[in-house]
Each structure stands twice: as C-alpha cells, then as structure tokens.
Design an enzyme around this catalytic site. Sequence first.
Site, PDB file in Angstrom:
ATOM      1  CG  HIS A  61      41.704  44.535  36.009  1.00  0.00           C
ATOM      2  ND1 HIS A  61      41.044  45.478  35.239  1.00  0.00           N
ATOM      3  CD2 HIS A  61      42.300  43.672  35.150  1.00  0.00           C
ATOM      4  CE1 HIS A  61      41.258  45.195  33.955  1.00  0.00           C
ATOM      5  NE2 HIS A  61      42.003  44.115  33.877  1.00  0.00           N
ATOM      6  CD  GLU A 103      35.804  40.538  39.413  1.00  0.00           C
ATOM      7  OE1 GLU A 103      35.435  41.641  39.830  1.00  0.00           O
ATOM      8  OE2 GLU A 103      35.731  40.215  38.216  1.00  0.00           O
TER       9      GLU A 103
HETATM   10  C1  GRF Z   1      34.212  43.635  37.884  1.00  0.00           C
HETATM   11  O1  GRF Z   1      34.532  42.636  36.955  1.00  0.00           O
HETATM   12  C2  GRF Z   1      35.453  44.329  38.364  1.00  0.00           C
HETATM   13  O2  GRF Z   1      36.570  43.499  38.406  1.00  0.00           O
HETATM   14  C3  GRF Z   1      35.656  45.393  37.340  1.00  0.00           C
HETATM   15  O3  GRF Z   1      34.348  45.825  37.019  1.00  0.00           O
HETATM   16  C4  GRF Z   1      33.423  44.765  37.245  1.00  0.00           C
HETATM   17  C5  GRF Z   1      32.349  45.289  38.136  1.00  0.00           C
HETATM   18  O4  GRF Z   1      31.298  44.382  38.273  1.00  0.00           O
HETATM   19  N1  GRF Z   1      36.556  46.427  37.777  1.00  0.00           N
HETATM   20  P1  GRF Z   1      30.152  44.626  39.340  1.00  0.00           P
HETATM   21  O5  GRF Z   1      29.544  46.001  39.060  1.00  0.00           O
HETATM   22  O6  GRF Z   1      30.773  44.575  40.706  1.00  0.00           O
HETATM   23  O7  GRF Z   1      29.186  43.524  39.110  1.00  0.00           O
END
Ligand code: GRF
Length: 200
Positions: A110, A180
């Site tokens: 998240h 992330e």
């Molecule tokens: C990310 O920001 C993740 O934290 C959230 O949804 C987004 C997905 O991005 N749960 P991606 O599809 O991986 O670019």
Amino acid sequence: MNKRLVVFASGSGSNFQALLDTLAAGNYPIVCVGLCTDRPECGAETIAIKRGIPVFRIRRGEYSDYSAYVDAMSSILEKLQPDLMVLAGYLKKIPNEIVRQWPLKIINIHPSLLPKFGGKHFYGIHVHQAVLEAQEEVSGCTVHYIDEHYDHGDIIQQAHTPILTDDTPESLQQRVLSLEHRLLPEIVIQLLTDPIHHGE
Ligand code: GRF
C-alpha cells in the site's frame, strides 16, 4: 524446491515487473506460478503473458452468485498451491473465505504509511493527495499481511520518504512507487527464503 508465488494485480503492474526482475536477477528459488487479475488486458496481464506466466482472470460479474465466485477463486488457488500470494495493486477485496483459508500467506503493498491513509477509498493518486492535504512531513509505503478489512492486517515493513515543499501528488506517487519497487521484492524474498518467516 522452488517456492511458489502467486500475484494478484489490476493495474499497470510496475510492482509485479519489479518483483519478477528482482527474482530473476538474484536467481532465487522462487517461481511465479500465476497472475490473478480482475482486469483483463491490464498492464500486469501483458507482463505475465510476455513472461509465460499463466493468467487467471477472476471477475465477480462472471459468476451467478458470490459463492460461485469464491469457489472459483478457491479452486484456482488450491491447484496453484502458493507458498505466498502478493497483492500488487489489486483493487478488489479478497473474499474473507479465502483470507481464512490461507492464513499468513497473503500480503499487500500500500502506498502510504499505514495505518494512515488506508481503507477502501485510499487508492492510487487519492492516497498522495490526502497525504499532501494533511500536510504530513513524511510518507512511504507499507507491506502488510491481509485480513478481512482493507489495508488493515499486521504490518511487516515500511519504507519512508520525506515530503518535499514542491511535491505534487504525482511527484510523491512516483517517489513512493520507487520505494515500493525495492520494498516488495525484499519482503517476498525474506518471507520465502528465510526459514524464520515461514515456520520451517
Ligand atoms: C501501487 O501503488 C500499490 O502500492 C498499490 O497499487 C499500486 C499499483 O501500482 N496497491 P502498479 O500497478 O504496481 O504500478
């Protein structure tokens, strides 16, 4: 024996891509055995197809009732036998029945420092808008186990970034997304290769 990973995604799949790239670069004994998606033709699906990863489209609307939908998801997972499931931008709630069937086997990423800015309405750019409106000094991302509520289960780890004076929701989103892309693979590798984390 390779550990079996299943990814759930609905979006562009940049986290999915980062995860696959990191796993491939490090030659870890982890194999992605399936991508589950509720959004046919999303970016994540394209990535899976390119890499020869089986895609499972699971859409609530295609089942006559909720329990048929849950049974379908359940039987896909029974067949895939994942050691870990990762929600990487999956917008649907995982049914409670599935959460109960797979305790401590499903994690989510998240884009905020939970418990702040989590829950049903906090997704995508809305999260970063809310963080800036609240004049936070720091933001980041969280990897957590899932439970029966959105963005709520036990936190595994977070990564932080300061808020800059000229940040826009978009610039903050990009910076958090880079965090992330490092944090998610790190946790997946930890959970699947460190015996302390999976009780062997
Ligand atoms: C990310 O920001 C993740 O934290 C959230 O949804 C987004 C997905 O991005 N749960 P991606 O599809 O991986 O670019």
